[in-house]
Enzyme design. Sequence first.
Site, PDB file in Angstrom:
ATOM      1  N   GLU A  73       1.656   3.402  -0.205  1.00  0.00           N
ATOM      2  CA  GLU A  73       2.200   4.643  -0.269  1.00  0.00           C
ATOM      3  C   GLU A  73       2.183   5.362  -1.965  1.00  0.00           C
ATOM      4  OE1 GLU A  73       5.703   4.731   2.858  1.00  0.00           O
ATOM      5  OE2 GLU A  73       6.257   3.333   1.045  1.00  0.00           O
TER       6      GLU A  73
HETATM    7  C1  ACM Z   1       5.705  -0.090   3.268  1.00  0.00           C
HETATM    8  O1  ACM Z   1       6.549  -0.179   4.351  1.00  0.00           O
HETATM    9  N1  ACM Z   1       5.442   0.935   2.664  1.00  0.00           N
HETATM   10  C2  ACM Z   1       5.081  -1.379   2.758  1.00  0.00           C
END
Ligand code: ACM
Length: 685
Positions: free
Chosen positions: A322
Amino acid sequence: MKVFSIFIFCLFFFTIAMNSCFSQEKLSGQLNLMPWPKEIKSNKAKTILDRDFTISMNRKGSRVYKAATKFLRNLANKTGVFIDEGFPFYNREKATLSLVFKEEANLSFNTDESYKLVVNNNKIEITALTDVGIVRGLSTLLQLIKSDGSNFVFEGFYIKDAPRFKWRGLMIDVSRHFQPVDLIKRNLDAMAFVKMNVFHWHLSDDQGFRIESKIYPKLHELGSDGEYYTQEQIKDVVAYANNLGIRVIPEIDVPGHAAAILTAYPELGSDENFDNKIVRYSGVFDPTLNPTKPEVYTFLDNLFKEVAPLFPDEYFHIGGDENEGKHWDANPKIQKFKKKNGLKSNHDLQTYFNIKLEKILRKYGKKLVGWDEIRTPSMPKSAIIHSWRGKNEGFENGTLIPALKNGYHAILSNDYYIDRMLSVDHYYKCDPIANADLTKAEESRVLGGEVTMWSELVTPLTIDSRIWPRTAAIAERFWSPKHITNIENMRKRLKYVNHELERIGLTHIRNIDVILRNVSNNQDISSLKILAGISEPLKIYNRNEGGTEYKTFSPFTLFADACSADAPDAYEFKKAVSAYTLDGNINNKENVLSFLNSWETGYSEFRKLEKSPNLVGLELHYQKLAEVSHQIKIAIKREKFSKKDKDSIIDLLEELSTPFVDVEIVIIEPLKELSTCLNRRFDLK
Ligand code: ACM
């Protein structure tokens, strides 16, 4: 002739396979083993537990010694039997339980965990290649103990067992909410009870950096609000897990999810003017390490040099997820660097970062695990891809299958996000491989799966109830043969295992009362328990939608926190309604009526409570529930229920199905089913 032989051959194997399925069904009616073993046969013998019970080990080994001692304490505490000998012997001929193994294992995903367990008449033997196999066998034996009315006994069985997957993990996020050492240890005990073998410790994120660093002390001083593990505590937890045959994989999430690191050392960030602070909300945030700065690699090198030795496992998790690259895009120096180095995208830049990081970790003897995003063309095949997005690229860029096809080992978490608060049935049905189109070699690279306990909405008071008992059923998915899939049977065994998990130290059942007493402002909680029995917290992140209703220091002592992902009475009520709609006989009728009665009287009790702020939000739904229950009860008793009556119930049910105080009532469907059935049965009377 040849065709005939093939037919006989197939028939023979079909019969054996069917027999083993049937015997599983038959035996699991009597036994509450979880995970269910690979092979099990009854042999009609039994060993009675009395004060003379003794254990002998064939050789020295601290893992087995500790597990056997713990086993003895567990036996005594569970049964009340005053066992004379509180510790195992070495090479004692006449012991009740013999533990025979050849090797002490250094934990890795190749550790042999198989074992054989035979209960004969007053003689039990567990044999295994490794000491970890013995630890697994002792977990099974502990689950075998039963009362025969006058004694506790181990019934006679022959068990030959081995795991289906090598990686059976639980991740606990201690960044969003810090979880103290004792809590981690009791969860490790619970993991061992259901034969899980990897504890993934998510130690750093935007909301907190949780490792003491002597070389960069601002990390824990400024990045943790004073809630972190000292290095001694980390070593203690790792040793504790190791004794249970559980590997510890630490995670320091970089280059994104770095707000806590950058609160301590803002000069390592990508936006030099950004006011870095520990994040108090949930979500994805912008602070990101600056991959173009040599100081960042010096920092990471020194940090990993310091912390890598705390964790003996050969793998270290680097996160990598992310990173939206917003601070990279906004920084002209980073843009210039990308151009100069021929890095076309932010993904290329992250690859550049990962290559450097991989080299640093290699220096300290570590291989990488990282989330889906680390799978880039230059990532060495020694890295493990941890798939949080899923199996297929077509769906949310999941990389499990592409990673396997590229030659990586991989683990699946996407299906095991227990913070989505789905039912145990849902998770139990998810298979790490399922029907994926994989070659044998690709399939062998599926190391297994990992349950993820993200902690945005859990505190030490509630975390056990969010992890357990659902994780026990997922542990069975990871350990047991693929064909063990009967939900009803799993539910039956889980009910028992749930209590055993609390007995060995978890707090997931008792803390419900603690929370409800708080909600009621210390009044009688029986009416609240009745409502909690059919209410579940909002699912799939609908609680805290947008991430800002709750901050990390908001209260998690609300009615929703006392409700579980599998409201216990809802499941029983659904079964009662199904039985009644099939056959309205007196037993089935009484069963349904007793539920309806409990909701009606529950509300009368609720109304007697003194008014209190946290009860206000429950009033309206409880009142409607009582009204629906009353009307249906009368209809069943009078055997009259017109189309108009039914429509009025359906309208009430629509109102009842709306969320309130972050929960929903989950018996709407069976109540609808019941109304339809009553109308069909009693309309004309
Ligand atoms: C995640 O849930 N960003 C690994």
